[in-house]
Design a protein around this motif. Structure first.
Motif, short mmCIF file in Angstrom:
data_model
loop_
_atom_site.label_atom_id
_atom_site.label_comp_id
_atom_site.label_asym_id
_atom_site.label_seq_id
_atom_site.Cartn_x
_atom_site.Cartn_y
_atom_site.Cartn_z
N GLN A 1 5.16 2.43 -13.41
CA GLN A 1 4.05 1.49 -13.56
C GLN A 1 3.91 0.59 -12.34
OE1 GLN A 1 1.90 1.80 -16.33
NE2 GLN A 1 3.18 3.63 -16.34
N ALA A 2 5.00 0.34 -11.62
CA ALA A 2 4.97 -0.55 -10.46
C ALA A 2 5.06 0.21 -9.14
CB ALA A 2 6.11 -1.55 -10.55
N GLU A 3 5.17 1.53 -9.22
CA GLU A 3 5.32 2.36 -8.02
C GLU A 3 3.94 2.79 -7.53
OE1 GLU A 3 8.70 5.59 -7.35
OE2 GLU A 3 7.25 6.20 -8.87
N SER A 4 3.71 2.72 -6.23
CA SER A 4 2.42 3.16 -5.69
C SER A 4 2.34 4.68 -5.76
CB SER A 4 2.24 2.70 -4.25
OG SER A 4 3.06 3.46 -3.38
N LEU A 5 1.14 5.20 -5.71
CA LEU A 5 0.95 6.64 -5.71
C LEU A 5 1.66 7.25 -4.52
CD1 LEU A 5 -0.38 9.08 -7.06
CD2 LEU A 5 -2.38 8.67 -5.61
N GLU A 6 1.60 6.58 -3.38
CA GLU A 6 2.26 7.08 -2.17
C GLU A 6 3.78 7.13 -2.36
OE1 GLU A 6 1.55 6.65 2.54
OE2 GLU A 6 1.50 4.78 1.40
N GLU A 7 4.35 6.08 -2.97
CA GLU A 7 5.79 6.05 -3.23
C GLU A 7 6.19 7.15 -4.22
OE1 GLU A 7 6.59 1.27 -2.65
OE2 GLU A 7 5.87 2.02 -4.59
N ALA A 8 5.39 7.31 -5.26
CA ALA A 8 5.68 8.32 -6.27
C ALA A 8 5.62 9.72 -5.67
CB ALA A 8 4.70 8.20 -7.44
N ALA A 9 4.64 9.95 -4.82
CA ALA A 9 4.53 11.26 -4.16
C ALA A 9 5.76 11.52 -3.31
CB ALA A 9 3.26 11.32 -3.31
N MET A 10 6.21 10.52 -2.59
CA MET A 10 7.38 10.67 -1.74
C MET A 10 8.62 10.99 -2.58
SD MET A 10 9.04 7.95 0.95
CE MET A 10 9.58 6.86 -0.35
N VAL A 11 8.82 10.26 -3.66
CA VAL A 11 9.97 10.47 -4.53
C VAL A 11 9.97 11.88 -5.12
CG1 VAL A 11 10.97 9.77 -6.76
CG2 VAL A 11 10.30 8.04 -5.09
N HIS A 12 8.77 12.39 -5.43
CA HIS A 12 8.65 13.72 -6.03
C HIS A 12 8.49 14.83 -4.99
CE1 HIS A 12 7.87 11.27 -9.60
NE2 HIS A 12 8.36 12.30 -10.26
N GLY A 13 8.60 14.49 -3.71
CA GLY A 13 8.52 15.49 -2.65
C GLY A 13 7.14 16.10 -2.49
N MET A 14 6.11 15.29 -2.74
CA MET A 14 4.73 15.76 -2.64
C MET A 14 4.04 15.17 -1.43
SD MET A 14 3.52 15.16 -6.51
CE MET A 14 4.53 15.66 -7.87
N ASN A 15 3.04 15.86 -0.97
CA ASN A 15 2.20 15.35 0.10
C ASN A 15 1.14 14.46 -0.54
OD1 ASN A 15 -0.21 15.21 1.81
ND2 ASN A 15 0.92 16.59 3.16
N VAL A 16 1.13 13.18 -0.21
CA VAL A 16 0.21 12.24 -0.85
C VAL A 16 -1.24 12.59 -0.53
CG1 VAL A 16 0.20 10.46 0.95
CG2 VAL A 16 -0.16 9.82 -1.43
N ASP A 17 -1.51 13.13 0.65
CA ASP A 17 -2.89 13.48 1.00
C ASP A 17 -3.41 14.63 0.13
OD1 ASP A 17 -3.12 11.48 2.97
OD2 ASP A 17 -2.08 12.76 4.41
N THR A 18 -2.53 15.59 -0.15
CA THR A 18 -2.91 16.69 -1.04
C THR A 18 -3.16 16.16 -2.44
OG1 THR A 18 -1.58 18.23 0.26
CG2 THR A 18 -2.15 18.91 -1.97
N LEU A 19 -2.30 15.26 -2.90
CA LEU A 19 -2.46 14.67 -4.22
C LEU A 19 -3.75 13.87 -4.29
CD1 LEU A 19 -1.10 14.38 -6.95
CD2 LEU A 19 0.19 12.46 -6.04
N MET A 20 -4.06 13.11 -3.25
CA MET A 20 -5.32 12.35 -3.21
C MET A 20 -6.52 13.28 -3.26
SD MET A 20 -4.88 9.09 -3.27
CE MET A 20 -6.56 8.69 -2.87
N GLU A 21 -6.43 14.41 -2.59
CA GLU A 21 -7.53 15.38 -2.62
C GLU A 21 -7.74 15.90 -4.04
OE1 GLU A 21 -8.39 19.69 -0.64
OE2 GLU A 21 -7.52 18.15 0.66
N MET A 22 -6.65 16.20 -4.73
CA MET A 22 -6.75 16.67 -6.12
C MET A 22 -7.41 15.62 -6.99
SD MET A 22 -2.96 18.41 -6.46
CE MET A 22 -3.01 18.50 -8.24
N ILE A 23 -7.02 14.36 -6.81
CA ILE A 23 -7.57 13.27 -7.61
C ILE A 23 -9.04 13.05 -7.29
CG2 ILE A 23 -7.49 10.75 -7.92
CD1 ILE A 23 -4.39 11.04 -7.61
N ASN A 24 -9.38 13.05 -6.02
CA ASN A 24 -10.77 12.77 -5.63
C ASN A 24 -11.72 13.92 -5.95
OD1 ASN A 24 -10.33 10.16 -4.67
ND2 ASN A 24 -9.60 10.95 -2.72
#
Length: 63
Positions: A38-61
């Motif tokens: 709940q307090a973790e940014s999307l970027e931090e969560a992506a990093m912790v889960h070994g994901m590319n945040v830009d790819t995740l943002m593309e999926m969301i957008n």
């Protein structure tokens, strides 16, 4: 549709755009309800889960 940024916390994202939850779950973020997420940014969560945040943002957008 609410604008989502990678700086937003998971909690903010889920309150602002609950339709993003299935996308995050599908991407492997199965702990959306845990207190830490709940307090973790999307970027931090992506990093912790070994994901590319830009790819995740593309999926969301493209929802």
């Amino acid at each position: 549709m609410a604008e989502i940024t990678k700086e937003m916390t998971i909690g903010e994202i889920l309150r602002t755009a609950p339709d993003v939850a299935p996308i995050l779950m599908e991407a492997g973020m199965h702990c959306l309800g845990c207190p830490a997420s709940q307090a973790e940014s999307l970027e931090e969560a992506a990093m912790v889960h070994g994901m590319n945040v830009d790819t995740l943002m593309e999926m969301i957008n493209n929802r």
